[in-house]
Design an enzyme around this catalytic site. Sequence first.
Site, PDB file in Angstrom:
ATOM      1  N   ALA A  18      -1.472  -9.749   6.036  1.00 47.46           N
ATOM      2  CA  ALA A  18      -1.687  -9.046   4.777  1.00 47.46           C
ATOM      3  C   ALA A  18      -1.997  -7.585   5.052  1.00 47.46           C
ATOM      4  CB  ALA A  18      -2.831  -9.678   3.992  1.00 47.46           C
ATOM      5  N   ASP A  19      -1.768  -6.770   4.038  1.00 48.91           N
ATOM      6  CA  ASP A  19      -2.155  -5.365   4.097  1.00 48.91           C
ATOM      7  C   ASP A  19      -2.562  -4.949   2.691  1.00 48.91           C
ATOM      8  OD1 ASP A  19      -2.025  -2.934   6.079  1.00 48.91           O
ATOM      9  OD2 ASP A  19      -1.328  -2.170   4.144  1.00 48.91           O
ATOM     10  N   THR A  20      -3.650  -4.207   2.573  1.00 45.23           N
ATOM     11  CA  THR A  20      -4.188  -3.840   1.263  1.00 45.23           C
ATOM     12  C   THR A  20      -4.401  -2.341   1.181  1.00 45.23           C
ATOM     13  OG1 THR A  20      -5.308  -5.979   1.053  1.00 45.23           O
ATOM     14  CG2 THR A  20      -6.109  -4.202  -0.357  1.00 45.23           C
TER      15      THR A  20
END
Length: 201
Positions: A74-76
């Site tokens: 994931a990347d936020t």
Amino acid sequence: MPEKREIVDLLLASRSPRRRELLDQVGLTYSVLDPDVDETPESGESPQALVERLARAKARAGRTAAGGLPVLAADTAVVADGVALGKPADAAHALAMLERLSGRSHEVVSGIAVDADGAIASRVVESIVTLRPTTAAERRAYWASGEPDGKAGGYAIQGLGAVFVERLEGSYSNVVGLPLFETLALLRDHGVDPLARYVSC
């Protein structure tokens, strides 16, 4: 009797302690890999496209170490006026970001990806967070707490930063760093379901 071995559900390609806490919350077991991925945005790339591309790249990076397990990545990003704010470089940067977010709404966008034997599925999830107006003294006090350091946008909704959050539209866990509903939907497609272990045979 032989010792009972815990089944590992997946490989988490992330060093984020918040993502580990969220997976722990729903009872998933995992191994952790810190993927080596260049996170530099491409020219003209939107924050939504960036987080999805990085999530997919991190999932691919974990493939060889997965041993047949699904790889979750994931990347936020915290986005204001179409710009991803990133993590504060120092106190001045953090205070400037907090001032920019004060008394207004911003987006939190996450890209999530699951790689299962080379087939990657991904999604982008967006939430809208509104912070109440803050004073310069409050922003300085928050920085002094140590919490903003290393946090995208300079605040943490799951911690002391909650004192600034007036309203949230969308997924809370997304703002923390991993949208659980959407993540679990992707994982179920690859046979990973935290409820399955409680189903009677």
